[in-house]
Design an enzyme around this catalytic site. Structure first.
Site, mmCIF file in Angstrom:
data_model
loop_
_atom_site.group_PDB
_atom_site.id
_atom_site.type_symbol
_atom_site.label_atom_id
_atom_site.label_comp_id
_atom_site.label_asym_id
_atom_site.label_seq_id
_atom_site.Cartn_x
_atom_site.Cartn_y
_atom_site.Cartn_z
ATOM 1 N N THR A 1 0.878 -1.196 0.000
ATOM 2 C CA THR A 1 0.000 0.000 0.000
ATOM 3 C C THR A 1 0.903 1.231 0.000
ATOM 4 O O THR A 1 1.318 1.666 -1.060
ATOM 5 C CB THR A 1 -0.975 -0.016 1.196
ATOM 6 O OG1 THR A 1 -0.239 -0.168 2.395
ATOM 7 C CG2 THR A 1 -1.978 -1.133 1.054
ATOM 8 N N LYS B 1 4.216 -6.612 4.099
ATOM 9 C CA LYS B 1 3.940 -5.216 3.782
ATOM 10 C C LYS B 1 3.815 -4.449 5.091
ATOM 11 O O LYS B 1 3.512 -5.004 6.143
ATOM 12 C CB LYS B 1 2.661 -5.055 2.976
ATOM 13 C CG LYS B 1 1.407 -5.297 3.797
ATOM 14 C CD LYS B 1 0.203 -4.585 3.203
ATOM 15 C CE LYS B 1 0.385 -3.100 3.238
ATOM 16 N NZ LYS B 1 -0.236 -2.455 4.412
ATOM 17 N N THR C 1 -0.660 -1.094 7.147
ATOM 18 C CA THR C 1 -0.902 -2.096 8.157
ATOM 19 C C THR C 1 0.231 -3.085 7.979
ATOM 20 O O THR C 1 0.785 -3.201 6.903
ATOM 21 C CB THR C 1 -2.247 -2.805 7.887
ATOM 22 O OG1 THR C 1 -3.266 -2.167 8.642
ATOM 23 C CG2 THR C 1 -2.226 -4.267 8.252
ATOM 24 N N ASN D 1 1.057 11.317 6.303
ATOM 25 C CA ASN D 1 -0.088 10.991 7.148
ATOM 26 C C ASN D 1 -1.037 12.152 7.383
ATOM 27 O O ASN D 1 -2.162 11.954 7.819
ATOM 28 C CB ASN D 1 0.402 10.435 8.488
ATOM 29 C CG ASN D 1 0.970 9.046 8.302
ATOM 30 O OD1 ASN D 1 0.246 8.143 7.921
ATOM 31 N ND2 ASN D 1 2.266 8.892 8.513
ATOM 32 N N SER E 1 -6.326 15.095 2.149
ATOM 33 C CA SER E 1 -6.574 16.484 1.732
ATOM 34 C C SER E 1 -5.883 16.793 0.420
ATOM 35 O O SER E 1 -5.308 15.926 -0.210
ATOM 36 C CB SER E 1 -6.122 17.437 2.839
ATOM 37 O OG SER E 1 -4.787 17.163 3.202
#
Lengths: 412, 412
Positions: A160, A186, A197, A407, A412
């Protein structure tokens, strides 16, 4: 990949050459879980007789796939694994449970096995219902393409916010029979429930009964995945699964302490540690890998807590980002750990340079030499507590503006 | 001030008008502790009969001044306070103890009192010996300039990375006699051992015996200073002292539970909470004040732990910086707190907007409305655990790139 971030400067220089693991085949597909035209599902098939072991997040609010795996694990047998990205199926309540049941049903049909032999893992956005009907037809078709190679495909399929695929492998002999261990992982933030995660899946063709396999995994995780921290945050979905197909023809072993497993145990621990280090090397925004070594604590447990306090301290991590050998912040982090420690017995080193000794700055400490050391890509922080014989090591990375950007600017 | 950072956008709009506290006089000076031509020492004189109370860092490696204060506090009486910036006198071993003893000796001579009636606090660089001989002559001269006003002077003298001075005040009557409470504080990171640290000094002209004063302070700190976190890091030097001169002429009270103290208790708690909120509003790099409210936990203690887990989560704090109502990260932080919680009973709100309910996204949740709310300067995150009646509130701020810049570029 969610981000088009450049590959971490800490990425391993080459991807390991991972051979086939007898009894393991896989294929990836586009199921359209969140986005169209993106590889987002991995289907992995395991030969009959494969045993399974797992360790999971300690979160009190685990995802639906974690609850599913915990429920089926006592059977100890596995025939398939389905991993998707794009949706974590976490905090999805009753719908989440229905989605895991439907996924297992579709996968079991595709692989011709029982539903409780299917393992599941999901990573992606939290709180959105996962529409498992998207697997209808897709997993059937994917099952016709299963192959034992190349391992880079499943490693890439589960990425990811990761900037590079994570693979590790080892070969050892058990009573003269060569067995292979292959693992993928991952993880980039120790978690960001939106996308990142920690997931890892390790496979071997050794023949090890489920309780012994679980014992090996539970022990192996202590100084590998459980000794890595990016930001102290814990995913609702963290999952590490270990499968043993037995297809190598090596003798079946029922006891984790069996001396025939000595080399295998070391090799497994090596693979887990390698994968865990790669996770730290891909920490979001990381520019430096930090090894926090604690010696002389009253116990290993105490050493671990002190090391974690240092490794999770935003002030220590920002200082490393600024290439500042700020041992005052290390003292602070030792002090706040709450473990036995005495100022006048502490020794602190950055790499080979002892900066503090017996409760005060080392008189021989040279700021220029230390500043030069801090320009390295791998930084060792070593603290001797001076009280006992407990030691431990934890891996982390620095805390940079890029971490905040990744993060904070995420939606946004 | 160490940084010429702009004043925090969260600073209170006006500085409170703090009147004199009978029995308290002060003056500031330049002692050249670390830099020349900079106000770096505060000398504060207390009338004979003043009682003292204190709470300190829980660090296992406290600074020498913290150890000094802990040693003299059992006497319960105070005549003077010396606070310096530029050097924390922490991790300085035997030299640090000698420096505190010499400082107290010089101050006691300047104020005409006993050494064990002098309280000390230091903030600044860690691990550098503090040369207390620099106080020789300086404190004597400073003692000739003592005055009861203006309070802005000591508030400014103790600033380091703070972007605004922090003052709070209240007046109440005890048996018809008006008493004043005045407090000052500093702190911007919950600590950066290099420069920042939380220090606060509160004064009253009420007459309260030392054990009762200590009971009032220990209780008052729970929901004020102990309910604020910037980065989860804990200083070696955090110090909160409360002094009662008795010079108001109000009756002397020996029991913290005396009903005559009811209004005073509330006023003191208000002053402490006001100062603590100002510390959060001046969090390094902060753009938003975050109030984390937890209700429905199994106990207040459990609610506090869950609130702290949310308030210290880098992923929650970066999301707020990015104006992202990322409740998935709130679920994650609840889950990792280790306290009793059940996914299917959780309710999460941002301000007045309920975003998640009963283990899943609230069907009525409107992303546009929530995004608009996240543009506010003060963000309320409210989590109802749905298990009991324990509630608590913790203050923090967002985690911005400026935090990393302040703490990572500090020496470089």
């Amino acid at each position: 990949m969610a981000h088009d971030a450049p590959v971490s400067p800490l990425a391993p220089k080459k991807v390991p050459d991972v051979g086939p693991v007898a009894g393991v085949r896989f294929a990836t597909a586009e199921a359209g879980i969140r986005y169209r035209d993106r590889t987002d599902v991995l289907l992995l098939a395991l030969d009959a007789g494969t045993t399974a072991a797992g360790v999971f997040t300690r979160s009190k609010c685990p995802s639906a796939p974690v609850e599913w795996c915990r429920a089926v694990l006592p059977h100890g047998l596995a025939r398939g694994l389905v991993v998707n990205s794009g949706n974590a199926n976490a905090f999805t309540g009753k719908k989440g449970r229905e989605a895991t049941a439907l996924t297992a049903k579709i996968a079991a049909k595709a692989l011709g096995c029982r539903e409780d032999e299917i393992y599941l893992a999901s990573t992606g956005v939290i709180g959105e219902p996962l529409d498992a009907t998207k697997y209808e037809g897709v997993l059937d078709a994917t099952a016709t393409r299963l192959a034992p190679l190349p391992w880079i495909d499943p490693a890439k399929a589960i990425m990811t916010t990761d900037t590079f695929p994570k693979l590790a492998t080892a070969k050892v002999k058990i009573e003269g029979v060569e067995v292979t261990i292959a693992g993928i992982a991952k993880g980039a933030g120790m978690i960001a429930p939106d996308m990142a995660t920690m997931l890892s899946f390790v496979f071997t063709d050794a023949a090890i009964e489920a309780p012994a396999l679980q014992a090996l995994l539970s022990k192996g995780v202590t100084d590998s995945f459980n000794a890595v921290t990016i930001d102290g945050d814990t995913s609702t979905s963290d999952t590490l699964l270990l499968f043993a197909t037995g297809a190598s023809g090596a003798p079946r072993i029922a006891d984790a302490k069996d001396p025939r497993l000595a080399r295998f145990r070391r090799a497994l621990t090596g693979v887990l540690a390698d994968l865990a280090e790669q996770v730290a090397r891909d920490g979001e925004g990381a520019r430096k890998l930090v090894r926090v070594n604690v010696t002389g604590a009253v116990s290993k447990k105490s050493a671990r807590r002190i090391a974690m306090s240092i490794a999770n301290s935003p002030l220590v991590k920002t200082a490393v980002a600024g290439e500042d050998a700020n041992w005052g912040r290390v003292v602070m982090a030792v002090g706040k750990a709450g473990e036995p420690a005495e100022r006048d017995r502490l020794t602190i080193s950055f790499g080979p340079i002892r900066v503090a000794h017996e409760g005060a700055r080392d008189p021989a400490y040279d700021e220029a030499e230390t500043s030069a050391y801090m320009k390295n890509e791998v930084i060792d922080i070593t603290v001797d507590i001076g009280l006992g014989r407990g030691s431990d090591r934890v891996l982390t990375c620095d805390l940079t503006k890029e971490y905040v950007a990744i993060n904070g600017d995420y939606r946004s």
